[in-house]
Design a protein around this motif. Structure first.
Motif, PDB file in Angstrom:
ATOM      1  N   ASN A 208       0.838  -1.212   0.000  1.00 58.57           N
ATOM      2  CA  ASN A 208       0.000   0.000   0.000  1.00 58.57           C
ATOM      3  C   ASN A 208       0.866   1.252   0.000  1.00 58.57           C
ATOM      4  O   ASN A 208       0.616   2.193  -0.759  1.00 58.57           O
ATOM      5  CB  ASN A 208      -0.894   0.025   1.242  1.00 58.57           C
ATOM      6  CG  ASN A 208      -2.195  -0.737   1.000  1.00 58.57           C
ATOM      7  OD1 ASN A 208      -2.520  -1.057  -0.142  1.00 58.57           O
ATOM      8  ND2 ASN A 208      -2.917  -1.025   2.062  1.00 58.57           N
TER       9      ASN A 208
ATOM     10  N   LYS B 153       2.275   1.730  -3.304  1.00 54.88           N
ATOM     11  CA  LYS B 153       1.214   2.069  -4.251  1.00 54.88           C
ATOM     12  C   LYS B 153       0.889   3.556  -4.194  1.00 54.88           C
ATOM     13  O   LYS B 153       0.681   4.210  -5.199  1.00 54.88           O
ATOM     14  CB  LYS B 153      -0.039   1.278  -3.882  1.00 54.88           C
ATOM     15  CG  LYS B 153      -0.465   0.262  -4.945  1.00 54.88           C
ATOM     16  CD  LYS B 153      -1.851  -0.261  -4.618  1.00 54.88           C
ATOM     17  CE  LYS B 153      -1.776  -1.519  -3.751  1.00 54.88           C
ATOM     18  NZ  LYS B 153      -3.120  -1.967  -3.326  1.00 54.88           N
TER      19      LYS B 153
ATOM     20  N   ASP C  13       4.780   6.579   4.631  1.00 59.35           N
ATOM     21  CA  ASP C  13       5.077   6.991   3.253  1.00 59.35           C
ATOM     22  C   ASP C  13       4.840   8.482   3.106  1.00 59.35           C
ATOM     23  O   ASP C  13       4.382   9.140   4.040  1.00 59.35           O
ATOM     24  CB  ASP C  13       4.225   6.178   2.270  1.00 59.35           C
ATOM     25  CG  ASP C  13       2.756   6.430   2.443  1.00 59.35           C
ATOM     26  OD1 ASP C  13       2.333   7.602   2.333  1.00 59.35           O
ATOM     27  OD2 ASP C  13       1.995   5.453   2.732  1.00 59.35           O
TER      28      ASP C  13
ATOM     29  N   VAL D 255     -10.641   4.758  -0.177  1.00 57.28           N
ATOM     30  CA  VAL D 255     -10.838   6.220  -0.103  1.00 57.28           C
ATOM     31  C   VAL D 255     -11.236   6.735  -1.486  1.00 57.28           C
ATOM     32  O   VAL D 255     -12.232   7.426  -1.641  1.00 57.28           O
ATOM     33  CB  VAL D 255      -9.553   6.924   0.392  1.00 57.28           C
ATOM     34  CG1 VAL D 255      -9.747   8.434   0.395  1.00 57.28           C
ATOM     35  CG2 VAL D 255      -9.180   6.426   1.778  1.00 57.28           C
TER      36      VAL D 255
ATOM     37  N   THR E  30      -8.007   3.292  -6.723  1.00 57.02           N
ATOM     38  CA  THR E  30      -7.448   2.094  -6.104  1.00 57.02           C
ATOM     39  C   THR E  30      -7.806   0.847  -6.883  1.00 57.02           C
ATOM     40  O   THR E  30      -7.045  -0.106  -6.912  1.00 57.02           O
ATOM     41  CB  THR E  30      -7.924   1.934  -4.652  1.00 57.02           C
ATOM     42  OG1 THR E  30      -9.298   2.129  -4.605  1.00 57.02           O
ATOM     43  CG2 THR E  30      -7.206   2.885  -3.739  1.00 57.02           C
TER      44      THR E  30
ATOM     45  N   GLY F 174      -6.281  -3.068  -6.267  1.00 55.58           N
ATOM     46  CA  GLY F 174      -6.669  -3.405  -4.877  1.00 55.58           C
ATOM     47  C   GLY F 174      -8.061  -4.002  -4.803  1.00 55.58           C
ATOM     48  O   GLY F 174      -8.927  -3.711  -5.626  1.00 55.58           O
ATOM     49  N   THR F 175      -8.248  -4.848  -3.818  1.00 60.30           N
ATOM     50  CA  THR F 175      -9.583  -5.429  -3.630  1.00 60.30           C
ATOM     51  C   THR F 175     -10.357  -4.707  -2.520  1.00 60.30           C
ATOM     52  O   THR F 175     -11.542  -4.907  -2.341  1.00 60.30           O
ATOM     53  CB  THR F 175      -9.475  -6.910  -3.213  1.00 60.30           C
ATOM     54  OG1 THR F 175      -8.675  -6.967  -2.022  1.00 60.30           O
ATOM     55  CG2 THR F 175      -8.827  -7.736  -4.281  1.00 60.30           C
TER      56      THR F 175
ATOM     57  N   LEU G 171      -6.408  -4.443   4.129  1.00 55.33           N
ATOM     58  CA  LEU G 171      -6.266  -3.955   5.500  1.00 55.33           C
ATOM     59  C   LEU G 171      -7.265  -4.623   6.442  1.00 55.33           C
ATOM     60  O   LEU G 171      -6.979  -4.804   7.622  1.00 55.33           O
ATOM     61  CB  LEU G 171      -6.414  -2.437   5.540  1.00 55.33           C
ATOM     62  CG  LEU G 171      -5.191  -1.653   5.014  1.00 55.33           C
ATOM     63  CD1 LEU G 171      -5.440  -0.158   5.084  1.00 55.33           C
ATOM     64  CD2 LEU G 171      -3.938  -2.006   5.810  1.00 55.33           C
TER      65      LEU G 171
END
Ligand code: ADP
Length: 607
Positions: free
Chosen positions: A503, A506, A531, A551, A556, A561-562, A566
Motif C-alpha cells: 500500500n 502504491k 510513506d 478512499v 485504487t 486493490g480489492t 487492511l
C-alpha cells in the motif's frame, strides 16, 4: 387516626346505655307500682269508711223509726249522741238528713246552727231519690286539700228515710303516696349512681380489649406488627382478640412474603440487561428499571407518572390503546446522523380474568448491534457482487470482441487475452481474500506460532520489496540493531506486512521515501510504515480497515486493490492480540502502525 375523645368513646356509650335502661325500668316500675298502691290505698280508705257509715246508718235507722213520747229525748238529741261517738281523725264532718232533706244532725260543733235547715247538696238529693250511695272527690276551696264526699241512704224496709252525708280527708292517702314517691325517686337515684359506677367498671371489660385492638390496628397501619392484643377472657370479645392476633400474624407473614417478592422482582429488574417499563391502566409509568432509564437516557424522577407513549416518543403514530392491541414488537429508531441507535419494544398487557386491562409491561431491547451487523452483512453481499461484476463485465466484453473475430487480429488478440487474464487474476485474488476473511471470521484457522526475531523478519520483507520497487522511491530503515524475539504466526504476519508495504508503495509519489520503524515498548512491539503519499482524509482514517473500503474507489481499483487487504490485516493482528491503526496528514503521507504483544521474561527464557 385521631384519638377518640371521652365524650365520643364507646365507654361512655356503654355507661349511658346502662343508666338509660335502669332509668326506663325504674320509671315503668314506679308508674305501675304507684298507680296500684294509690288505687289500693284509696279503695281501702273508702271501704273502711263505707263500713263505718253502714254501721252508723243502721243505728240512725233504729233511732229514726223509734216511737217517741214526750219524755223521751228528741230525734236530734239522739242523732247528736250517735254522731258524737262517730269521730275519727280522717273524718271532717258527718251530717244526717231526713227524707225531706232537712239536716237533723252534724258532727261539727261549730256548725250546729245548720240543724233544721234544708240541705242543698246534690249528692244527698240523689241518694234520697234513688236510694244508692254516691261519692265524689273534691278539692276543698278553703284548704286546697282533697276531700272525699259520700252520701249514703238510710233505709227502712227498702224505703229511704234519710241520708248520711260524710266529708272525709282523703288527702292523707295522697300524702302517703307522696312519701312513697319520694322514697321511690331517691331509690332510683341511688340505683342510677350505683349502676353508673358499675357501668364504668363493667364497660371497661368490654372496651379495654376493643381499645387495645384499635391501638394495634393503628400500629399495624404504620407497619408495626410486633404488638399483640391481650386476651382477657374466652368470651366473644376474647375470641375476637385472639382472632385479631392470628390475623396480625398472617398479615405479617403476607407482608413479609410481599416484601420478599417485591425485593426479588426489583433485583431481577435491576440486574436485567433489558429495559422494563410498567404502566397503570391509563398508560402512565409506575415502574422503570435502571437499564430502561439508561436506554432512554432519562432520570427516574422525570419519568414516573409520565405517559408511556410520550416517553417512547410514539405520540405521533400510536395511542396507548394501539400499544395494547399491538401484537408485534415496535421498533424505536433514535438514530442520529452520526450514530445508529435502535430499540425494540415488546408490549404485553396485564389483564384481569374479566378482561379488564390493568396496565402494560414494555420490555426494551437494544438491537443497534444486531441491526448494524445486519446492515454490514447486506453491504458485504452488495460489495462482493459489485466487486465480482466489474471484472466479469470487462471480461465478457473482451471475450465477445474476440469471439466476434478479434481473435484473428494478431495485434489485438494477445492484448485482449492479457486483459481477461488480469481480470481473472483479480477475481482469484478477490475470492482468495474473501476466503481468508471467512476463515478468520469463523476462527477456523488457528495461528501456528513460532518464536522469531521480528527485526530480521521485518528486514527480510523490506529486502524483498527493495528488489521490485520503483527505483525513484527510497527506503529508510530505523530498526534496532539487536534482535527482538516474539511469538507470531510468520506466514500471516508476512501477509500483513506485505499488504502494508505494498500500500505504501502504491500510494507513494515519484521520488518518495518509505520509512520503516520498530519501536520497542514495555509490553509491545510497534511496527510502523510511513510513506509520503496522498494521505487519507481525517474522517476516513478509521474506515480503511473496513471491508471493501477505499478512499478513492476508481483509483485504487485501477491499482488492483480489492479493498480487503487492511481488513484481513486487522483480523490477523487482532488474532495475535495486537492492534493496527493509521495516522495521516492529507497530501503529506500516511503511517500505518501495528502493535504485537511482547513479553521480555519469555524472551529471556527462549534465549
Ligand atoms: P486496497 O487493496 O484497495 O489497497 P486496502 O484494504 O489495503 O485495500 O486499503 C484500503 C484503502 O485504504 C485503500 O483503498 C486506500 O484508499 C487506503 N490506503 C491504504 N493504505 C494507504 C496509504 N499508505 N496511503 C493512502 N491511502 C491508503
Amino acid at each position: 387516626m385521631k384519638k377518640v375523645g371521652f365524650f365520643r368513646s364507646i365507654h361512655l356509650k356503654f355507661v349511658l346505655i346502662y343508666v338509660l335502661l335502669i332509668l326506663i325500668a325504674m320509671q315503668i316500675i314506679g308508674v305501675y307500682f304507684v298507680q296500684q298502691l294509690e288505687d289500693t290505698l284509696v279503695t281501702n280508705f273508702k271501704t273502711s269508711l263505707h263500713q263505718r257509715v253502714n254501721l252508723l246508718a243502721y243505728s240512725l235507722k233504729e233511732e229514726m223509726i223509734k216511737e217517741r213520747d214526750e219524755e223521751s229525748p228528741s230525734l236530734e238529741e239522739d242523732v247528736r249522741k250517735l254522731l258524737k261517738d262517730f269521730k275519727a281523725a280522717d273524718i271532717s264532718e258527718v251530717r244526717v238528713v231526713d227524707s225531706r232533706s232537712r239536716i237533723i244532725g252534724t258532727s261539727s260543733q261549730n256548725k250546729q246552727d245548720i240543724i233544721g235547715q234544708r240541705t242543698t247538696e246534690i249528692l244527698v238529693k240523689r241518694a234520697l231519690a234513688v236510694g244508692q250511695d254516691y261519692d265524689r272527690v273534691f278539692i276543698d276551696p278553703n284548704t286546697g286539700h282533697r276531700i272525699w264526699v259520700l252520701s249514703s241512704p238510710i233505709k227502712s224496709n227498702k224505703e229511704v228515710i234519710g241520708s248520711i252525708y260524710l266529708i272525709a280527708k282523703i288527702e292523707t292517702v295522697f300524702e302517703q303516696m307522696k312519701v312513697v314517691n319520694s322514697i321511690l325517686a331517691s331509690g332510683t337515684a341511688i340505683a342510677l349512681v350505683i349502676t353508673a359506677i358499675l357501668g364504668v367498671l363493667l364497660a371497661q371489660t368490654i372496651t379495654r380489649p376493643i381499645s387495645d385492638m384499635r391501638k394495634q390496628a393503628l400500629a399495624m397501619s404504620k407497619g408495626n406488627f410486633s404488638r399483640k392484643v391481650k386476651v382477657y377472657g374466652y368470651d366473644e370479645i376474647g375470641q375476637l382478640a385472639q382472632t385479631f392476633n392470628n390475623l396480625t400474624k398472617k398479615l405479617q407473614e403476607a407482608q413479609a412474603t410481599t416484601e420478599g417478592e417485591r425485593r426479588k422482582l426489583s433485583s431481577v429488574l435491576s440486574y436485567m440487561t433489558d429495559g422494563v417499563i410498567a404502566t397503570d391502566r391509563k398508560g402512565r409509568v409506575i415502574l422503570i428499571n435502571e437499564p430502561a432509564l439508561e436506554m432512554l437516557n432519562v432520570s427516574r424522577e422525570t419519568v414516573l407518572s409520565k405517559p408511556l407513549i410520550e416517553l417512547l416518543g410514539l405520540s405521533e403514530d400510536y395511542t396507548f390503546e394501539d400499544l395494547i392491541q399491538e401484537q408485534d414488537s415496535v421498533i424505536l429508531d433514535y438514530s442520529t446522523n452520526n450514530e445508529p441507535y435502535i430499540l425494540r419494544a415488546n408490549c404485553s398487557v396485564i389483564q384481569k380474568e374479566t378482561g379488564f386491562v390493568n396496565g402494560l409491561i414494555t420490555v426494551l431491547h437494544d438491537i443497534t448491534e444486531q441491526e448494524k451487523i445486519e446492515m454490514e452483512r447486506r453491504e458485504f453481499v452488495a460489495n462482493v457482487s459489485h466487486e465480482l461484476r466489474t471484472p466479469l463485465t470487462t471480461m465478457r466484453s473482451y471475450l465477445d470482441a474476440l469471439a466476434d473475430g478479434a481473435w484473428k487480429d494478431q495485434e489485438i488478440a494477445p492484448k485482449f487475452l492479457e486483459v481477461t487474464q488480469n481480470e481473472t487474476e483479480r477475481m482469484i485474488r478477490l475470492v482468495n481474500d474473501l476466503l481468508k476473511l471467512s476463515k478468520m471470521d469463523s476462527k477456523d484457522e488457528a495461528l501456528t506460532t513460532s518464536w522469531i526475531d521480528i527485526v530480521s523478519f521485518f528486514n527480510r520483507i523490506i529486502d524483498r520489496f527493495e528488489l521490485t520497487k520503483n527505483e525513484t522511491i527510497t527506503f529508510k530503515r530505523l530498526l534496532p540493531k539487536h534482535s527482538i524475539v516474539i511469538e507470531i504466526d510468520e506466514d500471516k504476519m508476512t501477509q500483513v506486512v506485505d499488504n502494508i508495504i505494498s500500500n505504501a508503495l502504491k500510494y507513494s509519489p515519484e521520488g518518495g521515501q518509505v520509512t520503516f520503524r520498530i519501536i520497542e515498548q514495555e509490553e509491545q512491539i510497534v511496527l510502523c510504515v510511513t510513506d509520503q503519499g496522498v494521505g487519507i482524509p481525517k474522517e476516513n482514517i478509521n474506515k480503511i480497515f473496513d471491508r471493501f473500503y477505499r478512499v478513492d474507489k476508481a483509483r485504487t481499483r485501477k491499482l488492483g486493490g480489492t479493498g480487503l487487504g487492511l481488513a484481513i490485516a486487522k483480523e490477523m493482528v487482532l488474532a495475535h492480540g495486537g492492534d493496527i491503526w493509521a495516522t495521516s496528514k492529507e497530501g503529506r503521507g500516511t503511517t500505518i502502525s501495528l502493535s504485537l504483544p511482547y513479553d521480555r521474561s519469555k524472551e529471556d527464557d527462549w534465549s
